[in-house]
Enzyme design. Structure first.
Site, short mmCIF file in Angstrom:
data_model
loop_
_atom_site.label_atom_id
_atom_site.label_comp_id
_atom_site.label_asym_id
_atom_site.label_seq_id
_atom_site.Cartn_x
_atom_site.Cartn_y
_atom_site.Cartn_z
CG ASN A 10 -1.71 1.27 1.36
OD1 ASN A 10 -1.92 1.96 0.36
ND2 ASN A 10 -2.17 1.60 2.56
CD1 TRP A 11 3.82 1.17 -2.57
CD2 TRP A 11 3.69 2.05 -4.62
NE1 TRP A 11 4.63 0.45 -3.38
CE2 TRP A 11 4.58 0.96 -4.66
CE3 TRP A 11 3.45 2.76 -5.81
CZ2 TRP A 11 5.22 0.55 -5.82
CZ3 TRP A 11 4.09 2.36 -6.97
CH2 TRP A 11 4.97 1.27 -6.97
CE LYS A 12 0.68 3.66 4.73
NZ LYS A 12 0.27 3.72 6.10
CG HIS A 96 -5.83 1.86 5.04
ND1 HIS A 96 -5.34 2.84 5.88
CD2 HIS A 96 -4.82 0.98 4.86
CE1 HIS A 96 -4.08 2.56 6.18
NE2 HIS A 96 -3.73 1.43 5.57
CD GLU A 98 -2.73 5.59 6.58
OE1 GLU A 98 -2.71 5.68 5.34
OE2 GLU A 98 -1.77 5.12 7.25
CD GLU A 168 -3.57 -2.53 7.40
OE1 GLU A 168 -2.47 -2.80 6.96
OE2 GLU A 168 -4.16 -1.47 7.17
N GLY A 174 2.27 2.44 10.70
CA GLY A 174 3.19 3.56 10.53
C GLY A 174 3.87 4.01 11.81
CB SER A 214 5.17 -1.33 12.09
OG SER A 214 4.67 -0.03 12.34
N GLY A 235 2.83 -0.97 4.30
CA GLY A 235 2.90 0.43 3.88
C GLY A 235 4.35 0.83 3.64
N GLY A 236 4.97 1.44 4.65
CA GLY A 236 6.31 2.02 4.53
C GLY A 236 7.34 1.11 3.87
C1 PEP Z 1 -0.72 0.24 5.83
O1 PEP Z 1 -0.59 1.22 5.11
O2 PEP Z 1 -1.74 -0.44 5.75
C2 PEP Z 1 0.33 -0.10 6.78
C3 PEP Z 1 0.20 -1.20 7.47
O3 PEP Z 1 1.39 0.77 6.88
P1 PEP Z 1 2.81 0.47 7.60
O4 PEP Z 1 3.31 -0.83 7.08
O5 PEP Z 1 3.67 1.63 7.21
O6 PEP Z 1 2.56 0.41 9.08
#
Ligand code: PEP
Length: 252
Positions: A10-12, A96, A98, A168, A174, A214, A235-236
């Site tokens: 997930n590149w956000k 999600h 966010e 999640e 994040g 994370s 994500g990251g």
């Molecule tokens: C996400 O964007 O769903 C996520 C889990 O981000 P991260 O891996 O950065 O915590």
């Protein structure tokens, strides 16, 4: 039961079209010869077209990060399911955290999006998860149950067979604070049990449930080896091809 293993990036709100092409070029050079893991990348809407040029040759499927429930109309800034299909999206991430927390998306709105996505044969990656306050006040199960059952309302067994659920925990997204393997397993087992109760054992046993929060190569091996964890939503650590591939290696 041999369930599908899935790894989703997930590149956000990161990566232009040019940066997307560079990512896939690097990914291609790093990919193992063969993998049984289904890989999915969810770029921002504006980079979907660039991604579609190279993703296929890498064996990677495309996902959107969000969509609107209406087909067309005066909805400035929104994107519909048929627009995503025209850009070769196979999946869409819905619910999600966010979207839920920053953009105040309700379970009802998420459900409207689910119905529209189903009408267009988009596969759904439904995110569910509790925040820190809810975990600390022992509400994790009730939050998961509410988000899950609201998302599943009116969804048939056949439709569900195309879904992926992502657990999640909001406190892990994040933040660098990853769930303990046992905490992830407990939540995944609870989700699978709810699907069993709502549908049946076969559909529950076949449903991939991903962990997100994370994730990086260094912490994923232990989580990935839990019996009810079928992959990750990242994500990251998905923004660099190298770290994404390192996570993939923990799953095989
Ligand atoms: C996400 O964007 O769903 C996520 C889990 O981000 P991260 O891996 O950065 O915590």
């Amino acid at each position: 039961m041999n369930r599908r293993k899935i790894l989703v990036a997930n590149w956000k709100m990161y990566k232009t079209g040019a940066e997307t092409l560079l990512f896939f070029e690097e990914l291609k050079s790093l990919l193992p010869q063969k993998t049984s893991v289904e890989m999915v990348v969810a770029p921002p809407f504006t980079s979907l077209e660039a991604a579609s040029k190279l993703s296929k040759s890498c064996g990677v499927k495309l996902s959107a990060q969000n969509m609107h429930w209406e087909e067309k109309g005066a909805f400035t800034g929104e994107i519909s399911a048929s627009m995503l299909k025209a850009l070769f999206c196979e999946y869409v991430i819905l619910g999600h955290s966010e979207r839920r927390h920053i953009f105040h998306e309700t379970d009802q709105e998420i459900h409207s999006k689910i119905k529209a996505a189903l009408q267009h044969d988009l596969k759904i990656i439904l995110c569910v998860g509790e925040n820190l306050e809810e975990r600390e006040s022992n509400q994790t199960s009730s939050v998961l149950e509410k988000q899950l059952l609201s998302g599943l309302s009116g969804v048939s067994k056949a439709q569900l067979s195309q879904w992926v659920i992502a657990y999640e925990p909001v406190w892990a997204i994040g933040t660098g604070k990853v769930a303990e393997p046992a905490q992830a397993e407990e939540a995944h087992r609870f989700i699978r049990r709810k699907i069993w109760d709502t549908y049946d054992m076969d559909v529950a046993a076949a449903l991939p449930i991903l962990y997100g929060g994370s994730v990086k190569a260094e912490n994923f091996k232990a989580i990935s080896s839990q019996p009810n964890v079928d992959g990750a939503l990242v994500g990251g650590a998905s923004l660099q091809a190298k770290s994404f591939i390192e996570i993939l290696k923990q799953m095989t």
